[in-house]
Design a protein around this motif. Structure first.
Motif, PDB file in Angstrom:
ATOM      1  N   LEU A  90       0.831  -1.202   0.000  1.00 44.98           N
ATOM      2  CA  LEU A  90       0.000   0.000   0.000  1.00 44.98           C
ATOM      3  C   LEU A  90       0.866   1.254   0.000  1.00 44.98           C
ATOM      4  CD1 LEU A  90      -2.742   1.496   0.395  1.00 44.98           C
ATOM      5  CD2 LEU A  90      -2.441   1.158   2.854  1.00 44.98           C
ATOM      6  N   ASN A  91       1.847   1.303   0.882  1.00 41.79           N
ATOM      7  CA  ASN A  91       2.731   2.466   0.968  1.00 41.79           C
ATOM      8  C   ASN A  91       3.527   2.653  -0.320  1.00 41.79           C
ATOM      9  OD1 ASN A  91       2.527   3.719   3.730  1.00 41.79           O
ATOM     10  ND2 ASN A  91       2.903   1.618   4.342  1.00 41.79           N
ATOM     11  N   ARG A  92       3.956   1.564  -0.922  1.00 44.95           N
ATOM     12  CA  ARG A  92       4.739   1.650  -2.158  1.00 44.95           C
ATOM     13  C   ARG A  92       3.901   2.225  -3.298  1.00 44.95           C
ATOM     14  NH1 ARG A  92       5.807  -1.171  -6.728  1.00 44.95           N
ATOM     15  NH2 ARG A  92       4.312  -2.823  -6.218  1.00 44.95           N
ATOM     16  N   ILE A  93       2.662   1.745  -3.429  1.00 43.94           N
ATOM     17  CA  ILE A  93       1.787   2.215  -4.504  1.00 43.94           C
ATOM     18  C   ILE A  93       1.489   3.702  -4.355  1.00 43.94           C
ATOM     19  CG2 ILE A  93      -0.565   2.072  -5.414  1.00 43.94           C
ATOM     20  CD1 ILE A  93      -0.441  -0.955  -4.888  1.00 43.94           C
ATOM     21  N   ILE A  94       1.148   4.117  -3.147  1.00 45.99           N
ATOM     22  CA  ILE A  94       0.807   5.527  -2.923  1.00 45.99           C
ATOM     23  C   ILE A  94       2.007   6.433  -3.207  1.00 45.99           C
ATOM     24  CG2 ILE A  94       0.224   7.205  -1.116  1.00 45.99           C
ATOM     25  CD1 ILE A  94      -1.712   5.113  -0.015  1.00 45.99           C
ATOM     26  N   SER A  95       3.179   5.992  -2.815  1.00 43.64           N
ATOM     27  CA  SER A  95       4.390   6.770  -3.080  1.00 43.64           C
ATOM     28  C   SER A  95       4.675   6.851  -4.574  1.00 43.64           C
ATOM     29  CB  SER A  95       5.582   6.131  -2.358  1.00 43.64           C
ATOM     30  OG  SER A  95       6.777   6.817  -2.657  1.00 43.64           O
ATOM     31  N   GLU A  96       4.524   5.741  -5.285  1.00 39.42           N
ATOM     32  CA  GLU A  96       4.791   5.725  -6.728  1.00 39.42           C
ATOM     33  C   GLU A  96       3.765   6.543  -7.502  1.00 39.42           C
ATOM     34  OE1 GLU A  96       7.070   1.387  -6.998  1.00 39.42           O
ATOM     35  OE2 GLU A  96       5.069   1.620  -7.864  1.00 39.42           O
ATOM     36  N   CYS A  97       2.583   6.734  -6.921  1.00 39.44           N
ATOM     37  CA  CYS A  97       1.550   7.583  -7.556  1.00 39.44           C
ATOM     38  C   CYS A  97       1.694   9.043  -7.150  1.00 39.44           C
ATOM     39  CB  CYS A  97       0.155   7.059  -7.206  1.00 39.44           C
ATOM     40  SG  CYS A  97      -0.252   5.472  -7.981  1.00 39.44           S
ATOM     41  N   HIS A  98       2.791   9.369  -6.436  1.00 40.52           N
ATOM     42  CA  HIS A  98       3.158  10.745  -6.073  1.00 40.52           C
ATOM     43  C   HIS A  98       2.265  11.346  -4.988  1.00 40.52           C
ATOM     44  CE1 HIS A  98       5.763  10.490  -9.544  1.00 40.52           C
ATOM     45  NE2 HIS A  98       4.714  10.229 -10.310  1.00 40.52           N
ATOM     46  N   PHE A  99       1.661  10.490  -4.160  1.00 40.84           N
ATOM     47  CA  PHE A  99       0.905  10.958  -3.004  1.00 40.84           C
ATOM     48  C   PHE A  99       1.600  10.466  -1.743  1.00 40.84           C
ATOM     49  CE2 PHE A  99      -2.291  10.996  -6.373  1.00 40.84           C
ATOM     50  CZ  PHE A  99      -2.921  12.210  -6.153  1.00 40.84           C
ATOM     51  N   SER A 100       1.126  10.938  -0.594  1.00 41.16           N
ATOM     52  CA  SER A 100       1.663  10.465   0.685  1.00 41.16           C
ATOM     53  C   SER A 100       0.531  10.338   1.694  1.00 41.16           C
ATOM     54  CB  SER A 100       2.744  11.418   1.218  1.00 41.16           C
ATOM     55  OG  SER A 100       2.205  12.717   1.419  1.00 41.16           O
ATOM     56  N   ILE A 101       0.752   9.489   2.688  1.00 45.33           N
ATOM     57  CA  ILE A 101      -0.261   9.217   3.710  1.00 45.33           C
ATOM     58  C   ILE A 101      -0.088  10.168   4.878  1.00 45.33           C
ATOM     59  CG2 ILE A 101      -1.098   7.489   5.367  1.00 45.33           C
ATOM     60  CD1 ILE A 101      -0.212   5.330   3.392  1.00 45.33           C
ATOM     61  N   ASN A 102      -1.207  10.678   5.391  1.00 44.51           N
ATOM     62  CA  ASN A 102      -1.190  11.481   6.610  1.00 44.51           C
ATOM     63  C   ASN A 102      -1.281  10.529   7.807  1.00 44.51           C
ATOM     64  OD1 ASN A 102      -1.591  13.180   8.758  1.00 44.51           O
ATOM     65  ND2 ASN A 102      -3.193  14.390   7.798  1.00 44.51           N
ATOM     66  N   PRO A 103      -0.176  10.296   8.514  1.00 47.72           N
ATOM     67  CA  PRO A 103      -0.188   9.290   9.596  1.00 47.72           C
ATOM     68  C   PRO A 103      -1.143   9.639  10.737  1.00 47.72           C
ATOM     69  CG  PRO A 103       1.847  10.579   9.648  1.00 47.72           C
ATOM     70  CD  PRO A 103       1.135  10.947   8.383  1.00 47.72           C
ATOM     71  N   LYS A 104      -1.449  10.922  10.904  1.00 42.78           N
ATOM     72  CA  LYS A 104      -2.334  11.330  11.995  1.00 42.78           C
ATOM     73  C   LYS A 104      -3.775  10.870  11.766  1.00 42.78           C
ATOM     74  CE  LYS A 104       0.347  15.466  13.184  1.00 42.78           C
ATOM     75  NZ  LYS A 104       0.315  16.952  13.289  1.00 42.78           N
ATOM     76  N   LYS A 105      -4.115  10.561  10.520  1.00 37.36           N
ATOM     77  CA  LYS A 105      -5.489  10.170  10.208  1.00 37.36           C
ATOM     78  C   LYS A 105      -5.609   8.705   9.813  1.00 37.36           C
ATOM     79  CE  LYS A 105      -7.134  14.781   8.950  1.00 37.36           C
ATOM     80  NZ  LYS A 105      -7.861  15.590   7.939  1.00 37.36           N
ATOM     81  N   THR A 106      -4.589   7.936  10.089  1.00 36.48           N
ATOM     82  CA  THR A 106      -4.622   6.491   9.811  1.00 36.48           C
ATOM     83  C   THR A 106      -5.197   5.762  11.018  1.00 36.48           C
ATOM     84  OG1 THR A 106      -2.703   6.626   8.349  1.00 36.48           O
ATOM     85  CG2 THR A 106      -3.220   4.472   9.279  1.00 36.48           C
ATOM     86  N   ARG A 107      -6.198   4.896  10.786  1.00 38.82           N
ATOM     87  CA  ARG A 107      -6.771   4.170  11.910  1.00 38.82           C
ATOM     88  C   ARG A 107      -7.349   2.830  11.452  1.00 38.82           C
ATOM     89  NH1 ARG A 107     -10.300   7.919  10.114  1.00 38.82           N
ATOM     90  NH2 ARG A 107     -12.552   7.489  10.126  1.00 38.82           N
ATOM     91  N   LEU A 108      -7.243   1.857  12.347  1.00 36.22           N
ATOM     92  CA  LEU A 108      -7.846   0.540  12.148  1.00 36.22           C
ATOM     93  C   LEU A 108      -9.011   0.416  13.114  1.00 36.22           C
ATOM     94  CD1 LEU A 108      -7.829  -2.323  10.934  1.00 36.22           C
ATOM     95  CD2 LEU A 108      -6.238  -2.980  12.757  1.00 36.22           C
ATOM     96  N   GLN A 109     -10.204   0.175  12.581  1.00 35.10           N
ATOM     97  CA  GLN A 109     -11.407   0.060  13.405  1.00 35.10           C
ATOM     98  C   GLN A 109     -11.908  -1.392  13.363  1.00 35.10           C
ATOM     99  OE1 GLN A 109     -14.185   3.604  12.756  1.00 35.10           O
ATOM    100  NE2 GLN A 109     -12.956   3.671  10.890  1.00 35.10           N
ATOM    101  N   LYS A 110     -12.131  -1.942  14.541  1.00 31.33           N
ATOM    102  CA  LYS A 110     -12.548  -3.339  14.639  1.00 31.33           C
ATOM    103  C   LYS A 110     -14.016  -3.436  15.011  1.00 31.33           C
ATOM    104  CE  LYS A 110      -7.903  -4.643  16.161  1.00 31.33           C
ATOM    105  NZ  LYS A 110      -7.087  -5.287  17.236  1.00 31.33           N
ATOM    106  N   ARG A 111     -14.627  -4.534  14.611  1.00 32.03           N
ATOM    107  CA  ARG A 111     -16.014  -4.782  14.987  1.00 32.03           C
ATOM    108  C   ARG A 111     -16.142  -4.769  16.510  1.00 32.03           C
ATOM    109  NH1 ARG A 111     -20.611  -7.350  12.762  1.00 32.03           N
ATOM    110  NH2 ARG A 111     -19.504  -7.968  10.870  1.00 32.03           N
ATOM    111  N   GLY A 112     -17.196  -4.172  16.998  1.00 29.38           N
ATOM    112  CA  GLY A 112     -17.378  -4.022  18.445  1.00 29.38           C
ATOM    113  C   GLY A 112     -17.150  -2.596  18.885  1.00 29.38           C
TER     114      GLY A 112
END
Length: 338
Positions: free
Chosen positions: A235-257
């Protein structure tokens, strides 16, 4: 627009002359924007606005607060450039065929449709593309337009018209301004490579994937979101190669419950607004009920919230109808303050 007209428009722009572009803008503009029938747009007129200094003086900037805190800078064109870009936005919107994963700025799709793709999953993984609009440069715009079949000469001119000279990392770059009429469709065109590649990644790992502007969501019943796992590395490789970057402050994993949310909507059995949204709406209507004079802006804000509630829950939903009735009773017999 019929398929025949769309193909005529596509072939005219693909011919490769600025004259063809100006004919399209002059023909369609009076129906879309404030462009005049009596004064057609000329190639020299368009060339005037491709000058970065002219474009800089043709925009105004203002700030609006973000829900997460801070402010968002809006860069919006004025006058004649705005009319040209409104027309260009329509033309590009007719030529652009959105990917099935793009949910924002596409006719017939909404945040509700986006949320529906991720109902009832065990895991939701959300990421945000950092500085989404201003990451898209004129070079990226030109490349995206070429893939639509637009000729190189016209693509270069449109890329200049649709970007704004801004300081990025101490350098002046022509980037897509958040606030121009063309920016939504341009951003989707330039994000097509990321949609195609991330959709392929999602199929490989048996996930669902959607993108709502800069907001990317993956969902699944199995957990592939481990920090050093193959999925996140790819995922990180694809986004970087497409000339974008991830905002780490808005990354989250949400689980059922837990309360799982996608683009501001709760995703359980059906997309829904949060309790906080309903609580805020109730408080605003109660405030209006207790006041003698009403502020027109505040009333419009509440009406907007009600329209949003109707979009999410449906026009026949009892919660929506209940709050619509409350608002009508609160407004009855009241006058608006000057």
């Amino acid at each position: 627009m019929t398929d025949k007209l769309r193909e005529e428009l596509r072939s005219r722009i693909a011919i490769g002359t600025m004259e063809d572009l100006t004919v399209c803008i002059s023909t369609i503009g009076p129906y879309i924007s404030g462009l005049s029938v009596e004064t057609p747009v000329t190639t020299s007129y368009l060339h005037y606005y491709t000058d970065a200094r002219v474009r800089r003086n043709s925009y105004r900037q203002f700030h609006i607060p973000k829900k997460s805190g801070g402010v968002r800078t809006i860069t919006a064109p004025d006058g004649e450039l705005k009319d040209i870009l409104l027309t260009l936005s329509f033309i590009l919107g007719e030529l652009y065929i959105p990917t099935s994963e793009a949910m924002a700025f596409v006719r017939g799709r909404s945040i509700v449709d986006n949320a529906r793709q991720h109902l009832g999953c065990n895991y939701l993984y959300n990421i945000d593309l950092k500085d989404f609009f201003t990451t898209i440069t004129a070079t990226m715009v030109e490349g995206g337009l070429l893939k639509l079949g637009i000729s190189p000469m016209v693509a270069r001119e449109i890329a200049s018209l649709c970007t704004y000279p801004a300081i990025v990392n101490h350098h002046i770059l022509n980037v897509v301004p958040q606030g121009a009429p063309t920016s939504p469709v341009i951003s989707n065109i330039c994000a097509m490579p990321i949609d195609i590649r991330l959709a392929g990644l999602a199929r490989r790992f048996h996930l669902s994937y959607t993108r709502y502007a800069d907001d990317i969501t993956f969902s699944s019943n199995h957990n592939v979101y481990h920090q050093d796992g193959d999925f996140l590395q790819e995922l990180n490789r694809i986004i970087s190669e497409c000339h974008f970057s991830i905002n780490p402050k808005k990354t989250r994993l949400q689980k059922r419950g837990s309360r799982q949310m996608v683009t501001g909507l709760i995703v359980s059995k059906n997309p829904n607004v949060s309790r906080g949204y309903i609580k805020s709406l109730r408080a605003q209507i109660h405030k209006m009920k207790c006041e003698n004079g009403l502020n027109a802006h505040e009333v419009n804000v509440v009406r907007g919230k009600l329209n949003y509630l109707r979009m999410v829950k449906g026009a026949n939903d009892t919660t929506y109808l209940s709050y619509l009735k409350r608002l009508n009773l609160a407004l009855k017999g009241k006058h608006f303050l000057k």
